[in-house]
Write a protein that holds these residues in place. Structure first.
Motif, short mmCIF file in Angstrom:
data_model
loop_
_atom_site.label_atom_id
_atom_site.label_comp_id
_atom_site.label_asym_id
_atom_site.label_seq_id
_atom_site.Cartn_x
_atom_site.Cartn_y
_atom_site.Cartn_z
N LYS A 1 45.61 30.13 45.68
CA LYS A 1 45.95 31.52 45.40
C LYS A 1 45.85 31.72 43.89
O LYS A 1 46.43 30.96 43.12
N CYS A 2 45.11 32.74 43.49
CA CYS A 2 44.91 33.02 42.07
C CYS A 2 46.24 33.31 41.39
O CYS A 2 47.03 34.13 41.88
N MET A 3 46.48 32.64 40.24
CA MET A 3 47.74 32.84 39.52
C MET A 3 47.79 34.17 38.80
O MET A 3 48.82 34.59 38.31
N ARG A 4 46.66 34.84 38.73
CA ARG A 4 46.60 36.11 38.00
C ARG A 4 46.62 37.31 38.92
O ARG A 4 47.42 38.22 38.73
N CYS A 5 45.74 37.34 39.92
CA CYS A 5 45.67 38.54 40.76
C CYS A 5 46.17 38.29 42.19
O CYS A 5 46.33 39.23 42.95
N GLY A 6 46.42 37.02 42.54
CA GLY A 6 46.99 36.72 43.85
C GLY A 6 45.99 36.63 44.98
O GLY A 6 46.38 36.40 46.12
N CYS A 7 44.69 36.79 44.70
CA CYS A 7 43.72 36.65 45.78
C CYS A 7 43.48 35.17 46.07
O CYS A 7 43.79 34.31 45.26
N PHE A 8 42.94 34.87 47.26
CA PHE A 8 42.65 33.48 47.62
C PHE A 8 41.22 33.15 47.26
O PHE A 8 40.33 33.98 47.37
ZN LIG Z 1 42.20 36.44 40.27
#
Ligand SMILES: [Zn+2]
Length: 77
Positions: free
Chosen positions: A5-12
């Motif tokens: 899970k992206c630490m910036r935007c939360g997308c996988f």
């Molecule tokens: Zn991201």
């Protein structure tokens, strides 16, 4: 490679990095901005002060610091 899970935007996403490929370019821009700020002044009383001055989210700042992506930073704690 792991599913993360992206630490910036939360997308996988699939990568060895902490952030997705969209956010990697945002990280690079943040870090370039930080390094130019730190060229002029690298003494801060807290990460929060640097966050206010740079306009960069404190969670992102802490991540860059933890990953040693910002050189030249002195925090006077
Ligand atoms: Zn991201």
């Amino acid at each position: 490679m792991e599913f993360k899970k992206c630490m910036r935007c939360g997308c996988f996403f699939m990568s060895d990095n902490d952030v997705c490929c969209n956010c990697q370019s945002r990280d690079k821009m943040d870090i370039a901005k930080l390094n130019s700020i730190l060229d002029e002044n690298n003494n801060f009383n807290s990460v929060q002060d640097l966050s206010i001055l740079s306009g960069i989210n404190i969670n992102n700042l802490n991540r860059y610091i933890a990953n040693n992506q910002i050189s030249n930073l002195n925090i006077n704690l």
